[in-house]
Design an enzyme around this catalytic site. Sequence first.
Site, mmCIF file in Angstrom:
data_model
loop_
_atom_site.group_PDB
_atom_site.id
_atom_site.type_symbol
_atom_site.label_atom_id
_atom_site.label_comp_id
_atom_site.label_asym_id
_atom_site.label_seq_id
_atom_site.Cartn_x
_atom_site.Cartn_y
_atom_site.Cartn_z
ATOM 1 N N LYS A 193 0.882 -1.179 0.000
ATOM 2 C CA LYS A 193 0.000 0.000 0.000
ATOM 3 C C LYS A 193 0.918 1.226 0.000
ATOM 4 O O LYS A 193 1.437 1.635 1.025
ATOM 5 C CB LYS A 193 -0.904 0.024 1.234
ATOM 6 C CG LYS A 193 -2.021 1.048 1.074
ATOM 7 C CD LYS A 193 -2.444 1.711 2.354
ATOM 8 C CE LYS A 193 -1.613 2.881 2.772
ATOM 9 N NZ LYS A 193 -1.494 4.002 1.826
ATOM 10 N N GLU A 271 9.831 0.989 10.704
ATOM 11 C CA GLU A 271 10.894 1.993 10.562
ATOM 12 C C GLU A 271 10.198 3.347 10.685
ATOM 13 O O GLU A 271 9.499 3.772 9.776
ATOM 14 C CB GLU A 271 11.578 1.785 9.206
ATOM 15 C CG GLU A 271 12.982 2.314 9.169
ATOM 16 C CD GLU A 271 13.010 3.753 8.717
ATOM 17 O OE1 GLU A 271 12.970 4.632 9.611
ATOM 18 O OE2 GLU A 271 13.045 3.997 7.512
ATOM 19 N N CYS A 305 13.607 10.486 7.492
ATOM 20 C CA CYS A 305 13.604 10.094 8.911
ATOM 21 C C CYS A 305 15.009 10.149 9.494
ATOM 22 O O CYS A 305 15.168 10.309 10.698
ATOM 23 C CB CYS A 305 12.985 8.711 9.075
ATOM 24 S SG CYS A 305 13.697 7.527 7.957
ATOM 25 N N GLU A 404 9.882 15.980 15.353
ATOM 26 C CA GLU A 404 10.552 15.759 14.070
ATOM 27 C C GLU A 404 10.097 16.864 13.104
ATOM 28 O O GLU A 404 8.904 16.972 12.806
ATOM 29 C CB GLU A 404 10.162 14.381 13.542
ATOM 30 C CG GLU A 404 11.136 13.854 12.536
ATOM 31 C CD GLU A 404 10.764 12.475 12.032
ATOM 32 O OE1 GLU A 404 9.598 12.067 12.154
ATOM 33 O OE2 GLU A 404 11.675 11.811 11.492
HETATM 34 P P1 ADP Z 1 3.158 10.983 6.862
HETATM 35 O O1 ADP Z 1 2.552 11.689 8.033
HETATM 36 O O2 ADP Z 1 4.534 11.383 6.623
HETATM 37 O O3 ADP Z 1 2.291 10.955 5.644
HETATM 38 P P2 ADP Z 1 2.257 8.475 7.725
HETATM 39 O O4 ADP Z 1 2.829 7.609 8.776
HETATM 40 O O5 ADP Z 1 0.995 9.167 8.040
HETATM 41 O O6 ADP Z 1 3.360 9.501 7.327
HETATM 42 O O7 ADP Z 1 2.058 7.661 6.366
HETATM 43 C C1 ADP Z 1 2.890 6.597 5.972
HETATM 44 C C2 ADP Z 1 2.038 5.552 5.297
HETATM 45 O O8 ADP Z 1 1.093 5.059 6.235
HETATM 46 C C3 ADP Z 1 1.251 6.045 4.099
HETATM 47 O O9 ADP Z 1 1.225 5.011 3.125
HETATM 48 C C4 ADP Z 1 -0.132 6.253 4.689
HETATM 49 O O10 ADP Z 1 -1.178 6.158 3.751
HETATM 50 C C5 ADP Z 1 -0.192 5.095 5.638
HETATM 51 N N1 ADP Z 1 -1.208 5.226 6.694
HETATM 52 C C6 ADP Z 1 -1.598 6.328 7.347
HETATM 53 N N2 ADP Z 1 -2.544 6.019 8.256
HETATM 54 C C7 ADP Z 1 -2.760 4.688 8.168
HETATM 55 C C8 ADP Z 1 -3.628 3.757 8.831
HETATM 56 N N3 ADP Z 1 -4.449 4.125 9.783
HETATM 57 N N4 ADP Z 1 -3.544 2.451 8.461
HETATM 58 C C9 ADP Z 1 -2.693 2.063 7.494
HETATM 59 N N5 ADP Z 1 -1.873 2.878 6.842
HETATM 60 C C10 ADP Z 1 -1.900 4.182 7.159
#
Ligand code: ADP
Length: 503
Positions: A193, A271, A305, A404
Amino acid sequence: MDLLRVGILNTFVIHTRKMHLLRNQAHVNGAWVKAKSNAMFPVLNPADDKVIAEVPDMDAADAKQAVDVAACAFQSWRQTTAKERSRILRRWFDLCEQNADKIAEIMTAESGKPLSESKAEITYGNSFLEWFADSARHINGEIIQSPWPNKQILLNRQPIGVVSVITPWNFPFAMITRKVGALLAAGCTCVIKPAEDTPLTALAAVDLAAQACVPNGVINVVTTSRKNAISVGKVLCEDPHIACISFTGSTQVGKLLYGQAAKGIKRVALELGGNAPFIVFPSADIEHAVDHAMLAKFRNSGQACVGVNRFLIHEGVYQEFVNCFKNRIQQKCILGPGMRKEVTNGPLINDAQVKKVTGLVDKAVSKGAKVLIGGKVDTQLGSKFYQPTLITDVQPEMEIFHEEIFGPVAVCYKIKSESEAVSLANDTRGGLSAYVFTKELGQAFRMSKNLEFGMVAINDGILSAAEPAFGGIKESGIGREGSLHGALEYTDIKYTLMSGLDK
Ligand code: ADP
């Protein structure tokens, strides 16, 4: 000719005439597919907010189907020999090498990073495919000295099964190859995903995997908007077919996925965010330290990161470092759209990121921090072009010191001693990477030992590669990527007792 491929819409051919490998459908069981609901969401170019393409906005039902497909493919993929998997990975690597410029263009369009950085990311990301093509053949077991004369103890490394791969937007190619290279080498299959901001790079990479003859169903890609990420993420953590969740992203989402994974006692490889200190002692070569500060802070406009969050500079060299750093930023940083050749810093990825960086800087300034350069969005370029920024007079209590930043903002703090550097550096729940500049050998070893971070670079600002083990401690994550350890994360140890050998 690529433009004639199935799945490429006329509407965006106009804007992206030269973009090969641009796919606007998800990839499940070797086919390019739509969402069951037919819903789509737009992928925007952060440089100008134009729509590059629309991709399927898949939901939980699509994710479930992709997981089932990956589970079915696992039954045959796990039977392949390491040599076969190695050959396929090598073919994928070769195709990514040959198509590096095409993937880089897509990456710059959707992530905003300068084209030179996109190309560097393809080289870096591809090194994982090359590395795991080799490593596949070195995932060995053990024969243990038996306490019984008539029995043998065998430990084999077996693939764990279907892996959910959830990736971020900041390194949209490398975060996929680093995970998928490793899990394919181990004999696992996956459902990826990709981040909603950058699904197109993922689709291009998987297009090349298919061309490299990765069998149908072994790598699947489910694209979703942020809205559907939650329900899709739940399936990718909780479906009984899933053996492991491999995630790179924020600590906040990492914690949520870890919780969901716990329900089924799933393996996790996380990570997460860091809060990297960059420490300069008086014996350091200051010009060299500044060269590396530029890389460790401004690469990808600070959206990494492992990017530096806090510069802790010894009082003996503080002013010299700050002056030199300021001059270097003024001379070297060119803000603009990533497609322009001379540009070194592109836009931030989205409005949320701009809001976060702006908020941190403004709050620090309101509490007494001084902006030496930058400090705001360059609105002449657009809404997301945050200027490369240097800030002094920060205090450890300020949010900018412990949150961060994930933006092109360098924050400097004056330290008096090695022990102060260590205690300030360690005073965080993040523990990914740390950078130390010193010419004293004893100090280098002490810092390596005392810093509570998964990775410590001495006299260098870039430490990532396919060969070392990448990963953090504390809230920066669990598990290691790259190196042979990266592939072992996707294996279980099977203990077989061979008894009755005297009968
Ligand atoms: P950022 O804030 O830098 O976008 P995230 O941790 O929010 O970093 O996003 C990293 C990944 O996690 C993306 O692919 C995002 O779509 C996914 N993501 C965000 N929320 C969820 C969730 N509740 N379940 C699964 N994947 C998620």
